[in-house]
Design an enzyme around this catalytic site. Structure first.
Site: not given
Ligand code: UT7
Length: 359
Positions: A118, A260, A290
């Site tokens: 990215c 980005h 993204n």
């Molecule tokens: O472009 C290159 C660089 N990339 C980035 O900068 C992306 C960086 N990361 C992110 O944007 C975020 O980490 C995500 C959007 C990918 C995820 O958001 P988050 O707030 O960090 O969620 P998380 O991974 O901490 O997950 C929290 C909870 C989990 O459930 P439990 O374990 O707490 O029960 C996930 O399983 O949210 C769950 N989860 C979802 N729930 C509903 C993960 N994806 C989803 C979803 N819908 N799509």
């Protein structure tokens, strides 16, 4: 040097365009096949929809659309080099750029790909600037293009919600550092100790040389989103501060911050951390998701089309991605031909009216 002598040689931005494929995937559509919902996606990422290519299309198809519009924007029918920056090349070999160059009628130009995930667009800008300031090229077409829909597992709810397909392109010409549009200073960096945070395991020499059978999941994009999120916030802000310091700018000198477009929460965290008012942050992640290497030129093209970018605005571009890699660049926005197409209907986005975001 006499008073009226031009400044040092520099690469100057003279053309810009963005293009996304017509097919729109809304959060609601994703929620029909994944265990997710619109409210979760919007709250955690700020994304409402994204665009994806049709079966049979590839990254070069996106790149050609953006590239030809950028050439038109620059009033150019030839360049000395074509750079495509992408994480989703048409195939491992050969590079995608020669294909794109030939399809744009630019056969004969130097053509190669840059891979920095990215951060690719900022790395590509620095590469293009180097070709120009060293005298190797007089004019360069740089295209950031990615089709993440081809590598993200459609059943992976964490990644399928974030990524969209698209391309953004710029044309750079030889000029002088004191002209509007001159790109630089740059800050570029990497930390390969964290290579495992963002990966596609299969398709390269590492896995092939083990002779092991490729597992289905290894063909897909994998990201440890939470850890990446933390790195993205800190590394992006650090890189932005570094480039400002080396240029002798303060944060108050920045009229428009163009990060980005990874996730709106990341954009806002970095903007707040830098002490910038959020209205100075250019964001279009809500409507395109993204788009990897395409995200900064797509955001620039959108902002130019909406006239929220004006000649004379001082810009800070910052990107972060797999590798890990990061990079920042400063420039003053130039006068540039921007074609906005027919007037948008109220509350519609340029992408609703077609696919041309600016040219
Ligand atoms: O472009 C290159 C660089 N990339 C980035 O900068 C992306 C960086 N990361 C992110 O944007 C975020 O980490 C995500 C959007 C990918 C995820 O958001 P988050 O707030 O960090 O969620 P998380 O991974 O901490 O997950 C929290 C909870 C989990 O459930 P439990 O374990 O707490 O029960 C996930 O399983 O949210 C769950 N989860 C979802 N729930 C509903 C993960 N994806 C989803 C979803 N819908 N799509």
């Amino acid at each position: 040097m006499p008073d009226n002598a031009p400044g040092p040689a520099a690469a100057v931005l003279c053309g810009l365009a963005g293009w996304v494929p017509p097919r729109v995937v809304t959060n609601e559509e994703l929620a029909e096949r994944l265990d997710t919902d619109d409210a979760w996606i919007r709250t955690r990422t700020g994304i409402r929809r994204r665009h994806v290519i049709e079966p049979g299309q590839a990254t070069s198809d996106l790149a050609v659309e953006a590239g030809c519009r950028a050439l038109r924007s620059a009033g150019a029918d030839s360049v000395d080099a074509v750079i495509v920056t992408t994480t989703t090349p048409d195939r491992p070999c050969p590079a995608t750029a020669p294909t794109v160059a030939a399809r744009l009628g630019l056969a004969g130009a130097a053509a190669f790909d840059v891979g920095a995930v990215c951060t690719g667009f900022v790395y590509g800008l620095a590469t293009a600037a180097g070709l120009i300031t060293s005298g190797v090229a007089g004019r360069v077409l740089l295209i950031g293009a990615d089709a993440y829909s081809t590598i993200v597992d459609p059943l992976d709810r964490a990644n399928a919600i974030i990524f969209g397909d698209g391309a953004g392109a710029v044309v750079l010409r030889a000029g002088h550092a004191d002209e509007p549009g001159a790109v630089g200073r740059f800050d570029l960096g990497s930390d390969g100790a964290h290579e495992d945070l963002i990966t596609v395991a299969a398709g390269g020499s590492r896995q092939r040389s083990t002779g092991d059978e490729v597992r289905r999941g290894d063909r897909h994009f994998a990201m440890r989103g939470n850890e990446v999120y933390r790195h993205a916030v800190t590394r992006t802000a650090e890189s932005a501060r570094t480039v400002l310091r080396t240029a002798g700018w303060t944060i108050d000198d920045v009229d428009r911050f163009v990060p980005h477009q990874a996730n709106l929460r990341i954009l806002h965290s970095v903007t707040d951390d830098l002490g910038l008012p959020r209205e100075r942050c250019v964001a279009n992640v809500d409507s395109v998701g993204n788009t990897g290497a395409a995200s900064i030129p797509l955001a620039l093209a959108d902002a130019a089309a909406r006239q929220t970018l004006r000649p004379g605005d001082r810009l800070l571009l910052t990107a972060f991605g797999g590798g890990l890699t990061w990079g920042s660049c400063l420039l003053t926005w130039p006068e540039m031909a921007v074609h906005t197409g027919p007037e948008p209907a109220p509350h519609t986005h340029p992408h609703d009216r077609g696919e041309e975001t600016a040219s």
